[in-house]
Design an enzyme around this catalytic site. Sequence first.
Site, mmCIF file in Angstrom:
data_model
loop_
_atom_site.group_PDB
_atom_site.id
_atom_site.type_symbol
_atom_site.label_atom_id
_atom_site.label_comp_id
_atom_site.label_asym_id
_atom_site.label_seq_id
_atom_site.Cartn_x
_atom_site.Cartn_y
_atom_site.Cartn_z
ATOM 1 C CG ASP A 13 -4.565 -1.244 -11.721
ATOM 2 O OD1 ASP A 13 -3.634 -0.981 -11.178
ATOM 3 O OD2 ASP A 13 -5.431 -0.808 -12.126
ATOM 4 C CE LYS A 16 2.562 -2.197 -12.866
ATOM 5 N NZ LYS A 16 1.065 -2.156 -13.315
ATOM 6 C CG HIS A 41 2.873 -0.903 -7.908
ATOM 7 N ND1 HIS A 41 4.057 -0.648 -8.525
ATOM 8 C CD2 HIS A 41 1.965 -0.702 -8.954
ATOM 9 C CE1 HIS A 41 3.999 -0.200 -9.721
ATOM 10 N NE2 HIS A 41 2.614 -0.135 -10.039
#
Length: 440
Positions: A13, A16, A41
């Site tokens: 977390d 990315k 994501h």
Amino acid sequence: MSVLSVVGGQWGDEGKGKVVDLLAGRADVVARYQGGANAGHTVVVDGKQFILHLIPTGILHPDVRCIIGSGVVVDPIALVEEIEQLRASGIEVGSNLVIGKRAHMIMPYHKVIDAHMEELLGVNRIGTTGRGIGPAYSDKAARLGVRVCDLYDEKVLSERVRVSLAIKKRLLSGITLSREELEAFEEDHIMEVCGQVREILKPLVRNTDAEILEAITSGKQILLEGAQGILLDLDMGTYPYVTSSNTGVGGALSGLGMPLGKVDTIIAIMKAYCTRVGQGPFPSELHGDEGERLRAEGGEYGATTGRPRRCGWFDAVAARHAIQVTGADAIVVTKLDVLDNQETIRVCIGYEMNGERITIFPAEATILERCVPVYEDFPGWLAPTAGARSLDDLPERAREYIGHLERIIGKPVWIISTGPGRGDTIEIHNPFSVPEERKV
Ligand code: GDP
Ligand code: IMO
Ligand code: MG
């Protein structure tokens, strides 16, 4: 030609999704190589939020070819749902997405086992995402897995499912399962589930190892999208409180069938502070009001499970370990803006245990749990950095904080993220333009 590996430098977390989305605009190919739908994501494009779980973040760029490599554990139902959701939001998903034939599949029984394993572990539970990741990777290693290619040979599929289920039923005989859970262990049910996805996924299934080689030999720009983070790596993380895959570039090589020596650049993504979801040691964790404040200001709730994330100060001991074992050339610092209102910003530069100083990240979770952080304090900038796009836009103390991080961890910061949007970024160095001499 350039191959860029983007890895999580903390406990997942780190942002990315945001960074991969930014760089995917310069890539021809974006490939996921490990993990599964445990990933979440987040990307924000023109104020609209997308959360990718299994599909590479590059899918938001219409000209990018997205590969789900063989090292990923694919929940075919979750994949079909994600494809449908993206299409419903106007995102094209078709020949721009391919799935590795060799990838193992997460079956309904893996999720049931995941839940029961956690229950049996009790106080020792990992705090998994419940997506069946550990049981699917266990089956893969035990040679009891079912792969994407098996979907297209019904005889092989039913035989593999039958054997795997027969063994599981024997091993799980002491556990009381609900009626719904029992269904997950019925061969007919599994064959039905596979039947539902077979034709939908068929046009996407490929030999992705050959695709990667072809992309390399034809000089494409390739981005390897890591999921989770190096501190959750099965070997280099805070075992047993880890995920079940290799999250670093080693996972990319094996999970994609990449020839050695083709990765040009590795960047590790790190928040300007730290978070962790699930159980496990976290030496610089902030409890009480301070932790609550970071959670509120950073919006720190899981993108997959919605769980509140544990929050704490930047841990440079863990960061140096992450850099060492990923071979990162540089780091990307995200969520700098979340620290805008902090009077004092702390960085954990070492640990102490029983009066002794520890500067190497311990292998033992039990030791890590007893480590007391040693902090270096920096004055906060108490001014907005949200949305800053150049170093000149940053208050002097924010620039100094970045300089301190570079000094403490011994690597340059190439990108600073100052908000969730694509444009909320300060790019000091383009990771795709690194000279040829750097090879792993
Ligand atoms: P990932 O799993 O590493 O892709 O990260 P997640 O998406 O799970 O969590 C990162 C969260 O922070 C998401 O909600 C992002 O939209 C958000 N985010 C990313 N970069 C920034 C940033 O620089 N500032 C702020 N305020 N939010 C960010
Ligand atoms: P992204 O890609 C943060 C954590 C879980 C748990 C441990 C094992 O969004 O960064 P698992 O379900 O993988 O068996 O759970 O790993 N975890 C993550 N934490 N971000 C993730 O992914 C994660 N994927 C797994 O919370 O502690
Ligand atoms: Mg996430």
